[in-house]
Write an enzyme that holds these catalytic residues in place. Structure first.
Site, PDB file in Angstrom:
ATOM      1  N   GLU A  99       0.921  -1.279   0.227  1.00 48.13           N
ATOM      2  CA  GLU A  99      -0.028  -0.005  -0.067  1.00 48.13           C
ATOM      3  C   GLU A  99       0.853   1.364   0.225  1.00 48.13           C
ATOM      4  OE1 GLU A  99      -3.151   0.513  -0.333  1.00 48.13           O
ATOM      5  OE2 GLU A  99      -3.940  -1.477   0.054  1.00 48.13           O
ATOM      6  N   GLU A 130       7.496 -21.612   7.684  1.00 48.97           N
ATOM      7  CA  GLU A 130       7.348 -20.985   8.865  1.00 48.97           C
ATOM      8  C   GLU A 130       8.643 -21.407   9.986  1.00 48.97           C
ATOM      9  OE1 GLU A 130       4.445 -21.856  12.299  1.00 48.97           O
ATOM     10  OE2 GLU A 130       3.579 -20.724  10.869  1.00 48.97           O
TER      11      GLU A 130
END
Length: 316
Positions: A99, A130
């Protein structure tokens, strides 16, 4: 090296014991029959849970502010802001980074989101990603970190190996490090120079940290990027004067921002934008400072993009 069934069982037992110590994984007996409630009743409970998150964030505001000041100082020298996480935490980091270019006209390399398992992990779980500190180190090595860069490890549990490994690797290379988690006394916060722990408590659904923990992480990431950009002069008051007008909506918003900042007529705004190749900040400076396009560009360059400083120079 091979692992026996006994080894796997031992590892699972150890991990289960570790998870049981985490606030974000705690079981709430009072909600054990939530599935028997009406939809409205469940929605009310969930809404009440979400309302507690801003209060939890508020307890960490001094730590958040200190981290932001440190980030802004480094980014002003050309450093980058890098988020690193897995699963929901990783996706939130990628979202915040993506963004920044349209909102603040940053280069895509200035704010970067890394997710364990790479871009495909945004929509599909990547098995085991992960759990790898080495993967985090490899992802960061591709960026060639410098001491002016900042790496933010994001993990609800505060124990995710990818996030902890990213912070450890970055710190060893002299980069600024921030650890954002939702459990107290986390390994992630301990590994980072700036530890931010937003303790939101047990989730509505046991262990579903995309809920309150995810909301808390989103709020903090909003602060990290937005306030850093304010400190870097990417705004004028609360106006996004560095907005990138890449579509019709943003072109209309650009004109509205110039109007709000200057009070100029539509004709003046069009002339100013034409004289500055559509750059909102430059257009505002030509109107308020009474300078031409090239002069506005020079003054902004000399003030490192800070419009208020450029305005002071134009009228001084």
């Amino acid at each position: 090296m091979t692992f026996s069934t006994a080894d796997a069982s031992s590892n699972h037992h150890s991990l289960r014991a570790e998870l049981e110590t985490l606030t974000t994984e705690a079981f709430r007996p009072e909600l054990s029959e939530i599935d028997r409630l009406s939809t409205l009743e469940i929605a009310k409970i969930m809404n009440a849970e979400d309302a507690t998150v801003p209060t939890a964030v508020a307890t960490q505001l001094p730590r958040i502010a200190a981290a932001i000041d440190a980030v802004a100082e480094r980014m002003a020298r050309g450093g980058r802001l890098v988020y690193a996480g897995a699963g929901t935490a990783g996706r939130l980091g990628v979202l915040d980074a993506s963004e920044c270019p349209p909102t603040f006209n940053t280069d895509p390399t200035e704010v970067v989101g890394l997710i364990a398992g790479g871009p495909s992990a945004m929509v599909t779980s990547v098995e085991g990603a992960e759990d790898s500190r080495e993967l985090a180190a490899a992802d960061l090595n591709e960026l060639s970190l410098t001491p002016d860069d900042t790496v933010v490890g994001v993990s609800a549990s505060g124990r995710t190996p990818y996030a902890v490994g990213a912070v450890e690797h970055a710190r060893a290379r002299g980069a600024l490090t921030i650890g954002l988690s939702c459990n107290a006394h986390s390994a992630l916060a301990a590994a980072a120079e700036h530890g931010i722990e937003i303790v939101v408590g047990p989730e509505l659904l046991t262990g579903s940290t995309r809920l309150k923990a995810g909301t808390a992480q989103k709020l903090v990431l909003n602060m990290l990027s937005t306030i850093t950009m304010i400190r870097l002069g990417k705004t004028y008051g609360n106006l996004m004067v560095d907005v990138r007008a890449s579509n019709e909506k943003l072109r209309a918003r650009s004109r509205r921002i110039v109007a709000l900042a200057t009070g100029a007529s539509d004709e003046e705004i069009e002339q100013a934008l034409a004289a500055t190749d559509g750059e909102v900040k430059n257009a505002i400076l030509t109107i308020l400072g009474g300078v031409d396009g090239p002069t506005a560009a020079r003054l902004l360059e000399e003030s490192d993009g800070h419009l208020r400083a450029a305005l002071a120079a134009s009228t001084g």
